[in-house]
Design an enzyme around this catalytic site. Structure first.
Site, PDB file in Angstrom:
ATOM      1  N   CYS A 223       0.828  -1.212   0.000  1.00 29.37           N
ATOM      2  CA  CYS A 223       0.000   0.000   0.000  1.00 29.37           C
ATOM      3  C   CYS A 223       0.863   1.262   0.000  1.00 29.37           C
ATOM      4  O   CYS A 223       1.451   1.615   1.018  1.00 29.37           O
ATOM      5  CB  CYS A 223      -0.906  -0.055   1.234  1.00 29.37           C
ATOM      6  SG  CYS A 223      -1.793   1.464   1.591  1.00 29.37           S
TER       7      CYS A 223
ATOM      8  N   CYS B  89      -0.072   3.914   2.520  1.00 24.32           N
ATOM      9  CA  CYS B  89       0.361   3.490   3.858  1.00 24.32           C
ATOM     10  C   CYS B  89       1.807   3.914   4.102  1.00 24.32           C
ATOM     11  O   CYS B  89       2.143   4.449   5.164  1.00 24.32           O
ATOM     12  CB  CYS B  89       0.249   1.976   4.021  1.00 24.32           C
ATOM     13  SG  CYS B  89      -1.422   1.326   3.891  1.00 24.32           S
TER      14      CYS B  89
END
Length: 122
Positions: free
Chosen positions: A46, A49
């Site tokens: 991600c 993230c």
């Protein structure tokens, strides 16, 4: 259980100020914590993230002693995210006395994280 090697420079780099938490540690580290707990639900694949990682570390430093800041890798620990209905990453939960008091989904400015913490630390 062994975990795959981490890639240098990823969200879990050794310099991170936020500690890792696992499914098996959730109850003791989060639900039974005397301090409010901020949890970053993330995954290695991600990109948002990884982009939020420095903000999470900054929170850990800024609120040291007043807030426990943890990260949960959703790939390695699927039970807790399933229990809380977390399907998007990153997701951030702020818990007090084991109860979720704030949820933030997606990449947001640092000020949004700070405001959520400040509002709920009182």
């Amino acid at each position: 259980m062994t975990h795959p090697a981490r890639i240098p420079g990823t969200h879990t780099a050794n310099m991170s100020q936020a500690a890792e938490v696992t499914d098996s540690q959730w109850e003791s580290a989060v639900l039974e914590s005397d301090l409010p707990v901020f949890v970053d639900f993330w995954a290695e694949w991600c990109a948002p993230c990884r982009a939020m990682g420095p903000y999470v570390d900054k929170l850990a430093l800024e609120y040291n002693g007043r807030l426990k800041v943890l990260k949960l890798n959703t790939q390695d620990n699927p039970e807790v995210p399933a229990r809380y209905g977390i399907i998007a990453m990153p997701t951030f939960l702020l818990l007090k006395k084991g109860e979720v008091v704030k949820q933030i989904v997606g990449a947001v400015p640092y000020d949004a994280l700070k405001k959520a913490v400040d509002t709920n630390l009182k």
